[in-house]
Enzyme design. Structure first.
Site, PDB file in Angstrom:
ATOM      1  N   ARG A 164       0.836  -1.194  -0.010  1.00 41.92           N
ATOM      2  CA  ARG A 164      -0.118  -0.060   0.068  1.00 41.92           C
ATOM      3  C   ARG A 164       1.034   1.165  -0.021  1.00 41.92           C
ATOM      4  NH1 ARG A 164      -1.797  -3.565   3.972  1.00 41.92           N
ATOM      5  NH2 ARG A 164      -3.870  -4.273   3.531  1.00 41.92           N
ATOM      6  N   LYS A 188      -1.511  -2.659   8.073  1.00 45.99           N
ATOM      7  CA  LYS A 188      -2.535  -2.354   8.961  1.00 45.99           C
ATOM      8  C   LYS A 188      -2.783  -3.013  10.368  1.00 45.99           C
ATOM      9  CE  LYS A 188      -6.090  -1.177   5.229  1.00 45.99           C
ATOM     10  NZ  LYS A 188      -7.223  -1.477   4.720  1.00 45.99           N
ATOM     11  N   HIS A 259      -2.698   2.307  -5.643  1.00 45.41           N
ATOM     12  CA  HIS A 259      -3.623   1.083  -5.265  1.00 45.41           C
ATOM     13  C   HIS A 259      -3.651   0.264  -6.635  1.00 45.41           C
ATOM     14  CE1 HIS A 259      -5.270  -0.644  -1.564  1.00 45.41           C
ATOM     15  NE2 HIS A 259      -5.968  -1.263  -2.425  1.00 45.41           N
ATOM     16  N   ARG A 262      -1.030  -1.899  -6.854  1.00 44.41           N
ATOM     17  CA  ARG A 262      -1.237  -3.203  -6.048  1.00 44.41           C
ATOM     18  C   ARG A 262      -1.997  -4.045  -6.642  1.00 44.41           C
ATOM     19  NH1 ARG A 262      -1.156  -4.620  -0.457  1.00 44.41           N
ATOM     20  NH2 ARG A 262      -3.087  -5.085   0.472  1.00 44.41           N
ATOM     21  N   HIS A 285      -3.454  -9.444   3.453  1.00 48.60           N
ATOM     22  CA  HIS A 285      -4.788  -9.291   3.718  1.00 48.60           C
ATOM     23  C   HIS A 285      -5.160 -10.213   5.026  1.00 48.60           C
ATOM     24  CE1 HIS A 285      -5.660  -8.455  -0.768  1.00 48.60           C
ATOM     25  NE2 HIS A 285      -5.669  -7.416  -0.170  1.00 48.60           N
ATOM     26  N   TYR A 294      -9.121 -10.959  -6.813  1.00 48.65           N
ATOM     27  CA  TYR A 294      -8.154 -11.097  -7.837  1.00 48.65           C
ATOM     28  C   TYR A 294      -8.230 -12.421  -9.012  1.00 48.65           C
ATOM     29  CZ  TYR A 294      -6.234  -7.303  -5.159  1.00 48.65           C
ATOM     30  OH  TYR A 294      -6.137  -6.073  -4.563  1.00 48.65           O
TER      31      TYR A 294
END
Length: 313
Positions: A164, A188, A259, A262, A285, A294
């Site tokens: 990110r 995150k 993004h 990404r 994730h 994806y």
């Protein structure tokens, strides 16, 4: 950090106090970024303000009917399904926290349904477009411009790692293991992961550190890997503007920001044979269902190629 001071001033004292406690929970216990905390608080404050207008004075009085009324109001105001779904999700997290911590007798949001979002496939670059993007930036940086060298390193790292933009600009020099070609990323929730990168990205980073960074570095640079024109840590907005500008120079390429690179990295990994679990780990994730998007992107691209190439498609 109080993200919604105007909302808190309108709330009953007990609601405002709980909202402040929830903010501390998000910051200190969940380790969320300032942006995420602000978004959660804004969504929850909006629901609490609606509850106040219905005559409620405390979070204990909030029930499923209150929450459904709030969602209905959002929809009548023309909010998109994606926005309504996001706000409902944020409030469900809040009501779960209320019940778990004894601030409410039950979890009012446990049965709250929100409109299903129409899943849209993210735009991704073709391999040749990604190659041309970086090749053009490399050619422009041949004059030795430090900002040009930095841009090449940024593009190579974004495409090679799928990190990110916030993770990228937060990197320090010591986060990059140049011998093993691995970068240590703080994602995150302050979760750390290691992401490998290839030889082209390694060369771009080496050249930036050797020839570009020393020309921009100042006392304000600290350990930051990527620097802005004035020597401080590069701002995410600068990176976004650069990616949009560079992609505009690639014929036929979709307009996207970091993004999008990404998404592109993840799609190309899967198309190249990587398994979902590996891509999940690389992207950071928490849920495999997020990574599975994806596979739909790859299937869609395969279908498009089939329609274009097969005489009886």
């Amino acid at each position: 950090m109080t993200a919604t001071p105007s909302s808190e001033e309108l709330l009953p004292e007990s609601m405002a106090r709980v909202l402040g406690e929830y903010e501390r929970h998000l910051v200190n216990e969940r380790n969320l970024s300032e942006h995420s905390v602000r978004a959660y608080l804004g969504d929850v404050a909006g629901m609490l303000e609606h509850a106040r207008r219905l005559g409620l004075d405390s979070v204990e009085e909030i029930d499923l009917r209150t929450l459904r009324s709030w969602l209905a109001q959002l929809q009548t105001r023309g909010r998109s399904r994606a926005t309504v779904a996001r706000r409902a999700s944020a409030v469900r997290v809040f009501t779960t926290w209320l019940a778990r911590t004894g601030r409410a007798p039950t979890d009012a949001g446990a049965l709250l349904l929100s409109p299903k979002q129409a899943k849209t496939l993210p735009a991704v670059l073709r391999v040749e477009e990604a190659t041309e993007l970086i090749a053009a930036a490399t050619e422009q940086a041949a004059d030795g411009s430090p900002v040009g060298l930095r841009d090449v390193a940024v593009l190579e790292l974004l495409y090679a790692t799928g990190v990110r933009v916030g993770e990228l600009v937060g990197l320090d020099v010591d986060d990059v293991d140049r011998d093993r070609r691995v970068v240590r990323v703080l994602g995150k929730g302050r979760k750390e992961r290691s992401v490998p990168f290839g030889l082209p990205a390694a060369r771009a980073v080496e050249q930036w550190l050797r020839e570009g960074r020393p020309l921009l570095a100042t006392e304000a640079s600290g350990p930051a890997l990527l620097l802005g024109a004035r020597g401080g840590r590069v701002d995410p907005r600068v990176v976004r503007e650069m990616v949009h500008r560079r992609l505009a120079e690639v014929p036929g390429a979709p307009d996207m920001g970091p993004h999008g690179l990404r998404h592109t990295a993840a799609t190309h990994l899967l198309e190249g044979g990587a398994d979902l679990r590996t891509v999940q780990e690389l992207l950071g994730h928490s849920s495999l269902s997020t990574t599975q998007l994806y596979t739909h992107v790859s299937t869609d691209r395969l279908r498009q190629a089939y329609r274009q190439a097969h005489p009886r498609a």
